[in-house]
Design a protein around this motif. Structure first.
Motif, PDB file in Angstrom:
ATOM      1  N   ALA A   7     -32.018  18.877  27.837  1.00  0.00           N
ATOM      2  CA  ALA A   7     -31.978  17.513  28.357  1.00  0.00           C
ATOM      3  C   ALA A   7     -30.744  17.251  29.220  1.00  0.00           C
ATOM      4  O   ALA A   7     -30.744  16.323  30.016  1.00  0.00           O
ATOM      5  CB  ALA A   7     -32.025  16.520  27.198  1.00  0.00           C
TER       6      ALA A   7
ATOM      7  N   ILE B 219     -28.054  14.612  20.567  1.00  0.00           N
ATOM      8  CA  ILE B 219     -29.251  14.000  21.142  1.00  0.00           C
ATOM      9  C   ILE B 219     -29.908  14.945  22.135  1.00  0.00           C
ATOM     10  O   ILE B 219     -31.137  15.004  22.229  1.00  0.00           O
ATOM     11  CB  ILE B 219     -28.898  12.644  21.789  1.00  0.00           C
ATOM     12  CG1 ILE B 219     -28.501  11.647  20.713  1.00  0.00           C
ATOM     13  CG2 ILE B 219     -30.060  12.096  22.596  1.00  0.00           C
ATOM     14  CD1 ILE B 219     -27.995  10.335  21.243  1.00  0.00           C
TER      15      ILE B 219
ATOM     16  N   GLU C  18     -34.051  15.684  22.388  1.00  0.00           N
ATOM     17  CA  GLU C  18     -34.719  14.930  23.440  1.00  0.00           C
ATOM     18  C   GLU C  18     -35.178  15.850  24.571  1.00  0.00           C
ATOM     19  O   GLU C  18     -34.535  16.853  24.864  1.00  0.00           O
ATOM     20  CB  GLU C  18     -33.777  13.870  24.020  1.00  0.00           C
ATOM     21  CG  GLU C  18     -33.458  12.752  23.071  1.00  0.00           C
ATOM     22  CD  GLU C  18     -34.658  11.875  22.777  1.00  0.00           C
ATOM     23  OE1 GLU C  18     -35.451  11.600  23.698  1.00  0.00           O
ATOM     24  OE2 GLU C  18     -34.794  11.469  21.619  1.00  0.00           O
TER      25      GLU C  18
ATOM     26  N   SER D 292     -34.541  12.342  29.449  1.00  0.00           N
ATOM     27  CA  SER D 292     -34.602  11.352  28.378  1.00  0.00           C
ATOM     28  C   SER D 292     -33.760  10.133  28.709  1.00  0.00           C
ATOM     29  O   SER D 292     -32.591  10.244  29.073  1.00  0.00           O
ATOM     30  CB  SER D 292     -34.104  11.976  27.077  1.00  0.00           C
ATOM     31  OG  SER D 292     -33.898  11.000  26.108  1.00  0.00           O
TER      32      SER D 292
ATOM     33  N   ARG E  78     -32.987   7.987  26.431  1.00  0.00           N
ATOM     34  CA  ARG E  78     -32.145   7.790  25.249  1.00  0.00           C
ATOM     35  C   ARG E  78     -30.803   8.512  25.392  1.00  0.00           C
ATOM     36  O   ARG E  78     -29.766   8.005  24.983  1.00  0.00           O
ATOM     37  CB  ARG E  78     -32.880   8.301  24.018  1.00  0.00           C
ATOM     38  CG  ARG E  78     -32.129   8.091  22.754  1.00  0.00           C
ATOM     39  CD  ARG E  78     -32.950   8.523  21.565  1.00  0.00           C
ATOM     40  NE  ARG E  78     -32.093   8.570  20.400  1.00  0.00           N
ATOM     41  CZ  ARG E  78     -32.174   9.480  19.466  1.00  0.00           C
ATOM     42  NH1 ARG E  78     -33.105  10.402  19.518  1.00  0.00           N
ATOM     43  NH2 ARG E  78     -31.358   9.467  18.447  1.00  0.00           N
TER      44      ARG E  78
END
Length: 164
Positions: free
Chosen positions: A3, A58, A62, A66, A68
């Motif tokens: 990511a 994260i 992810e 992403s 997020r």
């Protein structure tokens, strides 16, 4: 780590290594009475380390692109840590100058001036890394939000008329 854009992961790991080194030197300087002004470096390290570890955790779960991972809060937190490291440069340089001028007679040259100069130099490198990471994260956030703006909406309407 899929990511994260390619240079960001390398920059994060480099930043973690350098910030650990500068924090160890700053804590050693505090213990050995080099300067009382070095407390800002370990505090900034904690904020930076938590930001980087959150990003890496994260990024493991992810997918690429992403929202997020590159949320507004994480981008702002990245700029806050970069500004804090810039403040650490100022503090380290001021502490070095004050030590060289012997302003604090209580804190005599128990620890050489080289420790202060090393802290200032490493803070400069760390500040550059954190500003670079923050700018990359902001650009990635802009790219993701722009792509999401043009993503087609899925309209799943089911029309039914019930007559009784």
């Amino acid at each position: 780590m899929q990511a994260l854009p390619q240079p960001v992961a390398v920059l994060i790991f480099s930043s973690i290594g350098i910030s650990i080194a500068i924090s160890v030197l700053a804590v050693a300087g505090l213990i050995l009475s080099a300067s009382p002004l070095l407390w800002t470096i370990p505090v900034t390290f904690v904020a930076t380390f938590s930001h980087h570890i959150t990003m890496l955790r994260i990024a493991r779960v992810e997918p690429h692109g992403s929202e997020r991972l590159f949320s507004r809060l994480r981008v702002i937190w990245g700029f806050i840590t970069a500004a804090a490291w810039t403040l650490c440069i100022c503090v380290a340089v001021i502490a070095t100058v004050l030590k060289a001028m012997d302003v604090f007679p209580k804190y005599q040259m128990h620890v050489g001036l080289w420790l202060m100069v090393t802290c200032a130099a490493l803070a400069l490198v760390e500040s550059g890394l954190t500003w670079t990471i923050a700018i990359f994260n902001q650009k990635e956030r802009k790219r993701i939000t722009y792509a999401a703006k043009w993503r087609p909406l899925t309209m799943n309407h089911s029309w039914s008329i019930n007559h009784r």
